[in-house]
Scaffold this active site. Structure first.
Site, PDB file in Angstrom:
ATOM      1  N   ARG A 141      -8.005   1.311  -7.424  1.00  0.00           N
ATOM      2  CA  ARG A 141      -7.632   1.926  -8.709  1.00  0.00           C
ATOM      3  C   ARG A 141      -8.475   3.174  -8.957  1.00  0.00           C
ATOM      4  NH1 ARG A 141     -12.041   2.824  -9.964  1.00  0.00           N
ATOM      5  NH2 ARG A 141     -13.568   1.623 -11.107  1.00  0.00           N
TER       6      ARG A 141
ATOM      7  N   GLU B  39     -13.860   4.739 -20.282  1.00  0.00           N
ATOM      8  CA  GLU B  39     -14.958   4.322 -19.395  1.00  0.00           C
ATOM      9  C   GLU B  39     -16.021   3.563 -20.181  1.00  0.00           C
ATOM     10  OE1 GLU B  39     -14.527   3.990 -16.085  1.00  0.00           O
ATOM     11  OE2 GLU B  39     -14.165   6.144 -15.981  1.00  0.00           O
ATOM     12  N   HIS B  40     -16.494   2.492 -19.603  1.00  0.00           N
ATOM     13  CA  HIS B  40     -17.504   1.628 -20.242  1.00  0.00           C
ATOM     14  C   HIS B  40     -17.000   1.085 -21.587  1.00  0.00           C
ATOM     15  CE1 HIS B  40     -20.853   1.870 -17.406  1.00  0.00           C
ATOM     16  NE2 HIS B  40     -20.440   3.104 -17.161  1.00  0.00           N
TER      17      HIS B  40
ATOM     18  N   ASP C 260     -14.414  -1.532 -21.278  1.00  0.00           N
ATOM     19  CA  ASP C 260     -13.726  -2.808 -21.010  1.00  0.00           C
ATOM     20  C   ASP C 260     -14.546  -4.014 -21.433  1.00  0.00           C
ATOM     21  OD1 ASP C 260     -15.506  -2.411 -18.823  1.00  0.00           O
ATOM     22  OD2 ASP C 260     -14.067  -3.094 -17.308  1.00  0.00           O
TER      23      ASP C 260
ATOM     24  N   GLY D  20     -15.682   4.707  -5.137  1.00  0.00           N
ATOM     25  CA  GLY D  20     -15.337   4.526  -6.544  1.00  0.00           C
ATOM     26  C   GLY D  20     -13.879   4.169  -6.760  1.00  0.00           C
TER      27      GLY D  20
ATOM     28  N   SER E 253     -12.669   1.114  -6.150  1.00  0.00           N
ATOM     29  CA  SER E 253     -12.601  -0.345  -6.333  1.00  0.00           C
ATOM     30  C   SER E 253     -12.112  -1.092  -5.101  1.00  0.00           C
ATOM     31  CB  SER E 253     -11.726  -0.706  -7.540  1.00  0.00           C
ATOM     32  OG  SER E 253     -12.391  -0.352  -8.716  1.00  0.00           O
ATOM     33  N   SER E 254     -12.703  -0.779  -3.968  1.00  0.00           N
ATOM     34  CA  SER E 254     -12.330  -1.524  -2.762  1.00  0.00           C
ATOM     35  C   SER E 254     -12.697  -2.998  -2.893  1.00  0.00           C
ATOM     36  CB  SER E 254     -12.967  -0.897  -1.523  1.00  0.00           C
ATOM     37  OG  SER E 254     -14.366  -0.846  -1.666  1.00  0.00           O
TER      38      SER E 254
ATOM     39  N   ASP F 191     -11.121  -3.138 -13.285  1.00  0.00           N
ATOM     40  CA  ASP F 191     -10.750  -2.835 -11.905  1.00  0.00           C
ATOM     41  C   ASP F 191      -9.776  -3.888 -11.366  1.00  0.00           C
ATOM     42  OD1 ASP F 191     -12.753  -1.002 -12.369  1.00  0.00           O
ATOM     43  OD2 ASP F 191     -14.239  -2.028 -11.138  1.00  0.00           O
TER      44      ASP F 191
ATOM     45  N   TYR G 103     -26.210  -0.409 -15.273  1.00  0.00           N
ATOM     46  CA  TYR G 103     -24.930  -0.903 -15.815  1.00  0.00           C
ATOM     47  C   TYR G 103     -25.186  -2.090 -16.744  1.00  0.00           C
ATOM     48  CZ  TYR G 103     -20.080  -2.569 -15.918  1.00  0.00           C
ATOM     49  OH  TYR G 103     -18.825  -2.971 -16.331  1.00  0.00           O
TER      50      TYR G 103
END
Ligand code: GLA
Length: 337
Positions: A10, A16-17, A19, A102, A104-105, A148, A197
């Protein structure tokens, strides 16, 4: 092969920040992803990966996924442990998602493994995302939100997703054909990302303890927060939630210039109020916004290094020389193939 499951990576366009405080996000599943293919076997998971030197070999049921080696096996074990499966899979993991970019693997791997282990028979895509999020917590120790994994599980071709992380309501938002979306790696690997984080998440919780649900307050209400740092963290979240809806409205109207403005405002807020940007990311965003045909750019994902996302005209290639970049298209979510 008995089973073939695919899940996309994704990119987050805005939100951002937000969720992990039940806010709004606007990611899209992309046309790069991870496939898990193999045969069902009793009591074991054996997977080799075309990207990893060491295979994963696990005995089911899994008691403790936290210390599995090799480390990528922790994502697999975390999912298997959450699902409490006793039938596993013997097969191969193959991905065209660049790792550490970045995109989201890890979420794609978790969601693909969950589907390969039969989660789709019992669970909704949103529930699969929660299983995958818990696996991520176990595997990395980072208290990530659910964006993600939700994006990977719930993607809709041609659309970004407005996700309300309080209710898990997913509203597809069409991405106009005349928009190109490019992810560019800044060249700076994430620094201290895990502890920083977790610290941001705690600071947001501190703000909620003072003013309550951040979805129900305005920026003016935040004057009640005595501590300056906590107030700024909350101001980012409150203003970013508003930007998500404004951005979705711009996409629907096809107003890419206004959408790009909002991306710039998001970056500024992440830089000044949330303090998750870096000089390298700021310089890259500043450079990109000078390019003719670029509507906007911002850091995407957790920050502290990593990638920026760019919205531009289809004829523009914004990737500076010496940088890795990927043009991504809005794709459908995870599925069995
Ligand atoms: C990471 C986390 C997500 C989200 C973003 C920041 O990607 O995995 O849950 O919190 O950072 O928006």
């Amino acid at each position: 092969m008995d089973i073939r499951a695919w899940a996309p990576g994704r990119v987050n366009l805005i939100g951002e920040h937000t969720d992990y405080s039940g806010g709004l996000v606007l990611p899209m599943a992309i046309d790069l992803g991870t496939e898990v293919a193999g045969n069902l076997v009793d009591g074991r998971i054996r997977l080799r990966s075309t990207d990893q030197a060491q295979p994963v070999d696990l005995t089911l049921p899994i008691a403790d996924p936290t210390n599995i080696e090799p480390r990528w096996g922790r994502y697999v074990a975390g999912v298997a442990s959450e699902l409490a499966v006793e039938t596993g899979i013997d097969g191969v993991v193959e991905s065209d998602l660049p790792a550490g970019a970045g995109l989201s693997s890890s979420a794609a791997l978790e969601v693909a493994v969950a589907l390969a282990l039969g989660a789709g028979d019992e669970y909704t895509p949103a529930r699969i995302a929660v299983v995958a999020q818990r696996a991520e917590h176990v595997a990395t120790g980072v208290p990530c939100g659910v964006m993600d994994q939700l994006a990977s599980a719930c993607g809709v071709a041609g659309h970004a997703l407005r996700i309300d992380c309080a209710t898990f309501a997913v509203t597809p938002v069409p991405v106009p054909d005349d928009a190109r979306i490019v992810v560019i790696h800044s060249g700076q690997e994430r620094q201290l990302a895990d502890s920083a984080y977790a610290a941001r998440r705690r600071q947001v919780e501190d703000a909620i303890a003072v003013v309550g649900d951040l979805r129900r307050v305005t920026v003016a209400d935040l004057d009640a927060v005595p501590d300056d740092l906590t107030r700024r963290r909350a101001r980012h979240v409150v203003s970013e939630n508003a930007r998500v809806d404004a951005f979705a409205t711009c996409l629907v109207a096809g107003d890419l210039a206004a959408a790009g403005e909002l991306m710039g405002e998001s970056h500024t807020s992440l830089r000044d109020d949330f303090e998750v940007s870096t000089d390298v990311l700021d310089d890259l965003v500043a450079h990109l916004t000078t390019i003719d045909g670029v509507f906007g750019a911002r850091l995407t994902g957790a920050g502290f290094g990593g990638c920026v996302v760019v919205l531009c005209r289809p004829d523009v290639d914004p990737v500076p020389s010496g940088h890795r970049g990927w043009t991504v298209r809005p794709a459908a979510g995870a599925s069995l193939r």
